[in-house]
Design an enzyme around this catalytic site. Structure first.
Site, PDB file in Angstrom:
ATOM      1  N   GLY A   1     -14.446   1.929  15.064  1.00  0.00           N
ATOM      2  CA  GLY A   1     -15.481   0.888  15.097  1.00  0.00           C
ATOM      3  C   GLY A   1     -15.061  -0.326  15.904  1.00  0.00           C
ATOM      4  O   GLY A   1     -15.880  -0.960  16.577  1.00  0.00           O
TER       5      GLY A   1
ATOM      6  N   ASN B   1       0.875  -1.172   0.000  1.00  0.00           N
ATOM      7  CA  ASN B   1       0.000   0.000   0.000  1.00  0.00           C
ATOM      8  C   ASN B   1       0.913   1.223   0.000  1.00  0.00           C
ATOM      9  O   ASN B   1       1.453   1.602   1.035  1.00  0.00           O
ATOM     10  CB  ASN B   1      -0.879  -0.055   1.256  1.00  0.00           C
ATOM     11  CG  ASN B   1      -1.844   1.111   1.336  1.00  0.00           C
ATOM     12  OD1 ASN B   1      -1.803   2.033   0.510  1.00  0.00           O
ATOM     13  ND2 ASN B   1      -2.706   1.092   2.333  1.00  0.00           N
TER      14      ASN B   1
ATOM     15  N   MET C   1      -9.938   9.986  17.867  1.00  0.00           N
ATOM     16  CA  MET C   1     -11.118   9.708  18.690  1.00  0.00           C
ATOM     17  C   MET C   1     -10.757   9.303  20.113  1.00  0.00           C
ATOM     18  O   MET C   1     -11.395   9.723  21.075  1.00  0.00           O
ATOM     19  CB  MET C   1     -11.964   8.627  18.024  1.00  0.00           C
ATOM     20  CG  MET C   1     -13.238   8.285  18.753  1.00  0.00           C
ATOM     21  SD  MET C   1     -14.317   9.725  19.026  1.00  0.00           S
ATOM     22  CE  MET C   1     -15.199   9.796  17.460  1.00  0.00           C
ATOM     23  N   ARG C   2      -9.721   8.512  20.246  1.00  0.00           N
ATOM     24  CA  ARG C   2      -9.355   8.055  21.603  1.00  0.00           C
ATOM     25  C   ARG C   2      -9.016   9.261  22.484  1.00  0.00           C
ATOM     26  O   ARG C   2      -9.478   9.379  23.604  1.00  0.00           O
ATOM     27  CB  ARG C   2      -8.163   7.107  21.509  1.00  0.00           C
ATOM     28  CG  ARG C   2      -7.807   6.492  22.846  1.00  0.00           C
ATOM     29  CD  ARG C   2      -6.806   5.394  22.748  1.00  0.00           C
ATOM     30  NE  ARG C   2      -6.134   5.328  21.455  1.00  0.00           N
ATOM     31  CZ  ARG C   2      -5.334   4.344  21.094  1.00  0.00           C
ATOM     32  NH1 ARG C   2      -5.120   3.349  21.909  1.00  0.00           N
ATOM     33  NH2 ARG C   2      -4.739   4.345  19.929  1.00  0.00           N
TER      34      ARG C   2
ATOM     35  N   GLY D   1     -10.374   7.894   8.189  1.00  0.00           N
ATOM     36  CA  GLY D   1     -11.420   8.123   7.192  1.00  0.00           C
ATOM     37  C   GLY D   1     -12.614   7.262   7.582  1.00  0.00           C
ATOM     38  O   GLY D   1     -12.436   6.190   8.160  1.00  0.00           O
TER      39      GLY D   1
ATOM     40  N   ARG E   1      -2.593  -2.046  -3.373  1.00  0.00           N
ATOM     41  CA  ARG E   1      -3.825  -1.292  -3.148  1.00  0.00           C
ATOM     42  C   ARG E   1      -3.760  -0.050  -4.033  1.00  0.00           C
ATOM     43  O   ARG E   1      -2.788   0.705  -3.975  1.00  0.00           O
ATOM     44  CB  ARG E   1      -3.919  -0.876  -1.684  1.00  0.00           C
ATOM     45  CG  ARG E   1      -5.125  -0.016  -1.438  1.00  0.00           C
ATOM     46  CD  ARG E   1      -5.155   0.506  -0.039  1.00  0.00           C
ATOM     47  NE  ARG E   1      -6.351   1.306   0.138  1.00  0.00           N
ATOM     48  CZ  ARG E   1      -6.438   2.343   0.954  1.00  0.00           C
ATOM     49  NH1 ARG E   1      -5.395   2.705   1.668  1.00  0.00           N
ATOM     50  NH2 ARG E   1      -7.553   3.015   1.057  1.00  0.00           N
TER      51      ARG E   1
ATOM     52  N   GLU F   1      -7.614  -5.483   5.465  1.00  0.00           N
ATOM     53  CA  GLU F   1      -7.564  -5.133   4.040  1.00  0.00           C
ATOM     54  C   GLU F   1      -6.448  -5.875   3.319  1.00  0.00           C
ATOM     55  O   GLU F   1      -6.604  -6.267   2.161  1.00  0.00           O
ATOM     56  CB  GLU F   1      -7.411  -3.622   3.882  1.00  0.00           C
ATOM     57  CG  GLU F   1      -8.691  -2.899   4.268  1.00  0.00           C
ATOM     58  CD  GLU F   1      -8.528  -1.406   4.437  1.00  0.00           C
ATOM     59  OE1 GLU F   1      -8.765  -0.685   3.469  1.00  0.00           O
ATOM     60  OE2 GLU F   1      -8.187  -0.956   5.553  1.00  0.00           O
TER      61      GLU F   1
ATOM     62  N   GLY G   1     -10.456   1.576  13.190  1.00  0.00           N
ATOM     63  CA  GLY G   1      -9.914   1.860  14.530  1.00  0.00           C
ATOM     64  C   GLY G   1     -10.974   2.278  15.531  1.00  0.00           C
ATOM     65  O   GLY G   1     -10.982   1.813  16.680  1.00  0.00           O
TER      66      GLY G   1
ATOM     67  N   HIS H   1     -12.859   2.656   0.436  1.00  0.00           N
ATOM     68  CA  HIS H   1     -12.792   1.624   1.497  1.00  0.00           C
ATOM     69  C   HIS H   1     -13.458   0.321   1.039  1.00  0.00           C
ATOM     70  O   HIS H   1     -13.899  -0.475   1.874  1.00  0.00           O
ATOM     71  CB  HIS H   1     -13.525   2.065   2.790  1.00  0.00           C
ATOM     72  CG  HIS H   1     -12.890   3.202   3.515  1.00  0.00           C
ATOM     73  ND1 HIS H   1     -13.628   4.157   4.171  1.00  0.00           N
ATOM     74  CD2 HIS H   1     -11.595   3.530   3.722  1.00  0.00           C
ATOM     75  CE1 HIS H   1     -12.816   5.036   4.746  1.00  0.00           C
ATOM     76  NE2 HIS H   1     -11.575   4.677   4.483  1.00  0.00           N
TER      77      HIS H   1
ATOM     78  N   GLY I   1     -12.447   4.828  10.741  1.00  0.00           N
ATOM     79  CA  GLY I   1     -11.041   5.000  11.116  1.00  0.00           C
ATOM     80  C   GLY I   1     -10.730   6.483  11.035  1.00  0.00           C
ATOM     81  O   GLY I   1     -11.576   7.318  11.384  1.00  0.00           O
TER      82      GLY I   1
ATOM     83  N   ARG J   1     -11.445  15.352   8.023  1.00  0.00           N
ATOM     84  CA  ARG J   1     -12.309  15.705   6.879  1.00  0.00           C
ATOM     85  C   ARG J   1     -13.712  16.049   7.359  1.00  0.00           C
ATOM     86  O   ARG J   1     -14.251  15.386   8.253  1.00  0.00           O
ATOM     87  CB  ARG J   1     -12.377  14.531   5.895  1.00  0.00           C
ATOM     88  CG  ARG J   1     -11.147  14.385   5.034  1.00  0.00           C
ATOM     89  CD  ARG J   1     -11.178  13.130   4.198  1.00  0.00           C
ATOM     90  NE  ARG J   1     -10.221  12.150   4.677  1.00  0.00           N
ATOM     91  CZ  ARG J   1     -10.187  10.875   4.308  1.00  0.00           C
ATOM     92  NH1 ARG J   1     -11.054  10.415   3.435  1.00  0.00           N
ATOM     93  NH2 ARG J   1      -9.282  10.059   4.802  1.00  0.00           N
TER      94      ARG J   1
HETATM   95  P1  AMP Z   1      -7.609   3.685  11.717  1.00  0.00           P
HETATM   96  O1  AMP Z   1      -7.522   4.766  10.677  1.00  0.00           O
HETATM   97  O2  AMP Z   1      -8.496   2.546  11.322  1.00  0.00           O
HETATM   98  O3  AMP Z   1      -6.262   3.236  12.244  1.00  0.00           O
HETATM   99  O4  AMP Z   1      -8.356   4.342  12.992  1.00  0.00           O
HETATM  100  C1  AMP Z   1      -7.819   5.440  13.685  1.00  0.00           C
HETATM  101  C2  AMP Z   1      -8.869   5.967  14.655  1.00  0.00           C
HETATM  102  O5  AMP Z   1      -9.214   4.932  15.584  1.00  0.00           O
HETATM  103  C3  AMP Z   1      -8.364   7.142  15.496  1.00  0.00           C
HETATM  104  O6  AMP Z   1      -9.389   8.129  15.608  1.00  0.00           O
HETATM  105  C4  AMP Z   1      -8.119   6.503  16.841  1.00  0.00           C
HETATM  106  O7  AMP Z   1      -8.212   7.399  17.926  1.00  0.00           O
HETATM  107  C5  AMP Z   1      -9.259   5.496  16.891  1.00  0.00           C
HETATM  108  N1  AMP Z   1      -9.027   4.528  17.944  1.00  0.00           N
HETATM  109  C6  AMP Z   1      -8.074   3.578  18.011  1.00  0.00           C
HETATM  110  N2  AMP Z   1      -8.143   2.941  19.217  1.00  0.00           N
HETATM  111  C7  AMP Z   1      -9.155   3.525  19.926  1.00  0.00           C
HETATM  112  C8  AMP Z   1      -9.742   3.326  21.209  1.00  0.00           C
HETATM  113  N3  AMP Z   1      -9.277   2.413  22.036  1.00  0.00           N
HETATM  114  N4  AMP Z   1     -10.787   4.101  21.561  1.00  0.00           N
HETATM  115  C9  AMP Z   1     -11.262   5.053  20.733  1.00  0.00           C
HETATM  116  N5  AMP Z   1     -10.765   5.278  19.517  1.00  0.00           N
HETATM  117  C10 AMP Z   1      -9.726   4.536  19.098  1.00  0.00           C
END
Ligand code: AMP
Length: 414
Positions: free
Chosen positions: A327, A7, A278-279, A206, A85, A379, A325, A174, A204, A235
């Site tokens: 979800g 990727n 989000m975390r 996105g 990808r 993926e 991430g 996606h 995630g 975004r």
């Molecule tokens: P991704 O692009 O799929 O890696 O997802 C990234 C997003 O997932 C970010 O906003 C992270 O803060 C969120 N994320 C990962 N772990 C957690 C968690 N334990 N609680 C809340 N959000 C999370």
């Protein structure tokens, strides 16, 4: 046979060496900040991570390091295919394609639709062709899964010639993730995918939704570009289409400035004034940060509203699937979303929801309610499977690599 999945981004390469059948992964990793003094390579193997600095490294240098690593593992000769990808395949690709000159040209023709992603994907493919000569290289498109959208879902209500002459329509992204989690959901529900109607939520950095019926995408929330739809990390998702005009007149902002802000300084980042993560926002909200609280609430509200809207594409709703991430890990977001969606028959099982984090998949709805599932996306595995399906004659839907078919596949045109 091992599949090397690549990727390639503008300054990064994510990779995984895996078996398409079993998902066994021998090596995975990430090279980032390529071309800069901080360029580094992270390799994960058998649960061990190693990190090394490679100032100013290019794709070619990363691939040379990868080859050396494969040699050391004794796997170099067993790599049978390199699968890439590719973000945008336009209307040309509804399936993976064996990369040849025609396919490269078609990916190049889609650059105006994905000016940030497709050039990086192309550069990665060309470097990989030079580094892994003799291996078939396959392109797996993010947009391909959504090529089954009917016109009612993919056409915008704009002048017809914008579509016919400039390709202005909803493409969706996606796709690999939506397709993978739909298959996994069928397995978890112990029902054939062919008879399931699902809304899949890839959340995630996105974020997008898809309405998946019988394994086919019928609608999706991202559009011409990955900016449309849900609130995302940086975004905006949907805004009034007059926004550029308004800001140009009121604030003298150029097209470029507004577009950049909508992509990089909006979403959770813009709402919270703190972060797009989000975390971090959930933690800040607990501490009473008003911007973080608002950002999480807007994210959840828009998500719930869009899930309800997306289900209109389906004859019924058998399950909602959370992945990505957020979800897969945010029990808080999932709880808030399901609590807003009682009208679709959802009812949260709090204990099951709290348990479904950090790679634990599960059903988080109460018995008798509409199932809500947490599914880890993969993926890389899906890309490897798609490449194998294209290249292995005995698999259903695969292509023979005789010279005629090779030409047809290389054309790869749907
Ligand atoms: P991704 O692009 O799929 O890696 O997802 C990234 C997003 O997932 C970010 O906003 C992270 O803060 C969120 N994320 C990962 N772990 C957690 C968690 N334990 N609680 C809340 N959000 C999370």
């Amino acid at each position: 046979m091992w599949t090397l999945v690549l990727n390639c981004g503008s300054s990064s390469v994510k990779f995984a060496l895996l078996q398409a059948e079993s998902g066994e992964t021998a090596l995975s990793g990430l090279a980032e900040r390529l071309g800069s003094p901080e360029a580094r390579l992270v390799l994960s193997q058998a649960g061990q991570k190693t990190e090394s600095a490679h100032p100013d490294a290019s794709y070619a240098e990363v691939f040379a390091l990868l080859l050396a690593e494969l040699e050391q593992l004794g796997l170099r000769e067993q790599v049978g295919v390199v699968a890439h990808r590719v973000v945008h395949g336009g209307e040309k690709f509804s399936a993976p394609a064996l990369i040849g000159p025609d396919v490269l040209e078609s990916i190049r023709a889609c650059i105006p639709l994905a000016p940030l992603h497709n050039p990086a994907n192309l550069a990665g493919i060309e470097a990989a062709q030079a580094s892994f000569p003799g291996l078939p290289q396959v392109a797996v498109f993010d947009t391909a899964f959504h090529q089954t959208l009917p016109p009612v879902a993919y056409r915008y209500a704009v002048p017809k010639e914008w579509y016919t002459e400039h390709g202005v329509r909803r493409y969706g992204f996606h796709g690999t993730s939506h397709a993978y989690v739909a298959q996994e959901a069928a397995r978890m529900l112990n029902r054939p995918l062919a008879e399931l109607h699902l809304v899949t939520a890839h959340l995630g950095n996105g974020c997008s939704l898809a309405a998946v019926s019988g394994g086919k995408s019928l609608d999706t929330s991202m559009g011409l570009t990955p900016l449309e739809g849900l609130v995302m990390g940086t975004r905006s998702g949907d805004v009034d289409p007059n926004l550029h005009d308004y800001l140009a007149r009121q604030a003298g902002l150029s097209l470029e400035v507004v577009t950049d802000a909508l992509n990089r300084r909006s979403g959770l980042t813009g709402l919270s004034g703190l972060s797009g993560d989000m975390r971090q926002l959930e933690e800040a909200a607990v501490q009473g940060h008003a911007g973080a609280t608002l950002a999480v609430e807007v994210f959840v509200y828009r998500l719930a509203k869009s899930i309800a809207a997306m289900s209109v594409a389906l004859p019924g709703l058998d399950a909602l699937v959370f992945t990505g991430g957020i979800g897969e890990n945010s029990a808080g977001v999932r709880a808030k979303v399901l609590n807003r969606l009682g009208l679709l028959g959802f009812a949260l099982d709090e204990a099951a929801n709290d348990a479904a984090v950090r790679g634990v998949a599960g059903q988080i709805g109460r018995p008798g309610s509409t199932p809500a599932l947490v599914v880890g996306t993969n993926e890389e595995l899906m890309i490897a499977r798609e490449a194998a399906r294209l290249l292995t004659p005995e698999r259903p839907g695969s292509q023979q690599l005789g010279s005629n078919t090779l030409r047809a596949v290389t054309g790869g045109l749907a």
